[in-house]
Design a protein around this motif. Structure first.
Motif, PDB file in Angstrom:
ATOM      1  N   SER A 164       0.856  -1.182   0.000  1.00 15.13           N
ATOM      2  CA  SER A 164       0.000   0.000   0.000  1.00 15.13           C
ATOM      3  C   SER A 164       0.900   1.243   0.000  1.00 15.13           C
ATOM      4  N   VAL A 165       0.640   2.168  -0.928  1.00 14.68           N
ATOM      5  CA  VAL A 165       1.389   3.431  -1.000  1.00 14.68           C
ATOM      6  C   VAL A 165       0.383   4.574  -0.930  1.00 14.68           C
ATOM      7  N   GLN A 166       0.501   5.408   0.103  1.00 14.58           N
ATOM      8  CA  GLN A 166      -0.398   6.547   0.302  1.00 14.58           C
ATOM      9  C   GLN A 166       0.422   7.823   0.432  1.00 14.58           C
ATOM     10  N   PHE A 167       0.041   8.854  -0.285  1.00 16.16           N
ATOM     11  CA  PHE A 167       0.684  10.158  -0.141  1.00 16.16           C
ATOM     12  C   PHE A 167       0.281  10.724   1.218  1.00 16.16           C
ATOM     13  N   ALA A 168       1.273  11.185   1.996  1.00 20.88           N
ATOM     14  CA  ALA A 168       0.993  11.683   3.344  1.00 20.88           C
ATOM     15  C   ALA A 168       1.244  13.178   3.495  1.00 20.88           C
ATOM     16  N   LYS A 173      11.257  22.310   1.938  1.00 20.48           N
ATOM     17  CA  LYS A 173      12.346  21.338   1.800  1.00 20.48           C
ATOM     18  C   LYS A 173      12.260  20.540   0.500  1.00 20.48           C
ATOM     19  N   ASN A 174      11.162  20.726  -0.257  1.00 18.82           N
ATOM     20  CA  ASN A 174      10.882  19.884  -1.427  1.00 18.82           C
ATOM     21  C   ASN A 174      10.957  18.407  -1.023  1.00 18.82           C
ATOM     22  N   GLU A 175      10.241  18.087   0.057  1.00 22.68           N
ATOM     23  CA  GLU A 175      10.248  16.740   0.604  1.00 22.68           C
ATOM     24  C   GLU A 175       8.820  16.199   0.691  1.00 22.68           C
ATOM     25  N   TYR A 176       8.621  15.049   0.069  1.00 21.32           N
ATOM     26  CA  TYR A 176       7.332  14.366   0.080  1.00 21.32           C
ATOM     27  C   TYR A 176       7.353  13.286   1.167  1.00 21.32           C
ATOM     28  N   SER A 177       6.200  13.018   1.749  1.00 21.50           N
ATOM     29  CA  SER A 177       6.048  11.927   2.716  1.00 21.50           C
ATOM     30  C   SER A 177       5.002  10.956   2.192  1.00 21.50           C
ATOM     31  N   PHE A 178       5.273   9.684   2.371  1.00 24.52           N
ATOM     32  CA  PHE A 178       4.359   8.620   1.965  1.00 24.52           C
ATOM     33  C   PHE A 178       4.243   7.619   3.101  1.00 24.52           C
ATOM     34  N   GLN A 179       3.102   6.960   3.166  1.00 23.66           N
ATOM     35  CA  GLN A 179       2.896   5.823   4.052  1.00 23.66           C
ATOM     36  C   GLN A 179       2.980   4.581   3.165  1.00 23.66           C
ATOM     37  N   VAL A 180       3.947   3.721   3.432  1.00 23.71           N
ATOM     38  CA  VAL A 180       4.094   2.477   2.683  1.00 23.71           C
ATOM     39  C   VAL A 180       3.879   1.335   3.671  1.00 23.71           C
ATOM     40  N   ASN A 181       2.768   0.647   3.499  1.00 18.81           N
ATOM     41  CA  ASN A 181       2.358  -0.407   4.444  1.00 18.81           C
ATOM     42  C   ASN A 181       2.411   0.112   5.880  1.00 18.81           C
ATOM     43  N   GLY A 182       1.960   1.350   6.061  1.00 16.91           N
ATOM     44  CA  GLY A 182       1.862   1.936   7.387  1.00 16.91           C
ATOM     45  C   GLY A 182       3.118   2.608   7.916  1.00 16.91           C
ATOM     46  N   ILE A 191       7.989   4.451  -5.939  1.00 18.15           N
ATOM     47  CA  ILE A 191       8.016   3.790  -4.619  1.00 18.15           C
ATOM     48  C   ILE A 191       7.328   2.436  -4.718  1.00 18.15           C
ATOM     49  N   ALA A 192       6.178   2.389  -5.380  1.00 18.63           N
ATOM     50  CA  ALA A 192       5.475   1.114  -5.549  1.00 18.63           C
ATOM     51  C   ALA A 192       6.340   0.104  -6.299  1.00 18.63           C
ATOM     52  N   ALA A 193       6.967   0.551  -7.385  1.00 17.41           N
ATOM     53  CA  ALA A 193       7.775  -0.369  -8.200  1.00 17.41           C
ATOM     54  C   ALA A 193       9.042  -0.831  -7.479  1.00 17.41           C
ATOM     55  N   THR A 194       9.661   0.051  -6.702  1.00 25.29           N
ATOM     56  CA  THR A 194      10.937  -0.324  -6.063  1.00 25.29           C
ATOM     57  C   THR A 194      10.769  -1.024  -4.727  1.00 25.29           C
ATOM     58  N   THR A 195       9.616  -0.859  -4.066  1.00 27.91           N
ATOM     59  CA  THR A 195       9.431  -1.500  -2.758  1.00 27.91           C
ATOM     60  C   THR A 195       8.542  -2.742  -2.798  1.00 27.91           C
ATOM     61  N   HIS A 196       7.759  -2.904  -3.852  1.00 25.49           N
ATOM     62  CA  HIS A 196       6.841  -4.056  -3.903  1.00 25.49           C
ATOM     63  C   HIS A 196       7.603  -5.340  -4.203  1.00 25.49           C
TER      64      HIS A 196
END
Length: 182
Positions: free
Chosen positions: A105-109, A115-124, A177-182
């Motif tokens: 699961s990949v969710q934009f947080a 900072k040009n920094e994105y946060s995501f929740q990946v499997n919580g 993120i989905a492609a590299t972590t799944h």
């Protein structure tokens, strides 16, 4: 009247056939290359190529605000749609492996524009991604390098030789993120 129509038509045809007309839209054919054998071609909000030892296709549908990722892994097409659902943008990648079902699961947080920094929740769990670009013009990163900081502290970086706004960057990062972590 007819002369003005012909001149206007010729001007439009010349403008549309010029690479400059498309360069302003950021739709030129470009590359995305980086760690984990990331080797992609990108054009018009779509990318295709390889990551690690599998192939991917990803595209963004701006009018619907969603992106689609297709990977060829473990002898099957693995598909995921990332979109806005109940005020949250994201999606889930699922497929069967020799060891059983696999789900990511990949969710934009959030986004810290300072900072040009994105946060995501990946499997919580929180994953951060930074963007550093050669320039920033008209709300677009020019030739950005994205660095994903994984849960274990390792990093995956890749450079996009095109340009991307904040929203397109969010889509790119979600799919990568989905492609590299799944």
């Amino acid at each position: 009247m007819m002369t003005r129509f012909i001149v206007s038509s010729l001007f439009c045809a010349a403008a549309l056939s010029s690479p400059v007309a498309f360069a302003e839209d950021g739709h030129n054919l470009s590359t995305i290359k980086g760690d984990l054998n990331i080797n992609l071609m990108a054009y018009d909000h779509a990318m295709a190529g390889s990551i690690k030892d599998f192939v991917i296709w990803g595209s963004v549908n701006e009018s619907e605000g969603k992106s689609e990722l297709i990977m060829r892994r473990d002898g099957q097409d693995v598909k995921a749609i990332f979109k806005q659902v109940d005020k949250t943008f994201g999606g889930t990648v699922e497929h069967r492996t020799d060891y059983g079902p696999r789900s990511t699961s990949v969710q934009f947080a959030g986004l810290d524009r300072q900072k040009n920094e994105y946060s995501f929740q990946v499997n919580g769990e929180v994953i951060k991604a930074r963007v550093v670009s050669e320039d920033f013009q008209n709300n677009h990163f020019i030739k950005p390098t994205y660095t994903i900081v994984n849960k274990d502290g390792s990093q995956t970086s890749f450079k996009f030789e095109g340009q991307a706004c904040y929203k397109y960057s969010m889509h790119i990062l979600t799919m990568m993120i989905a492609a590299t972590t799944h």
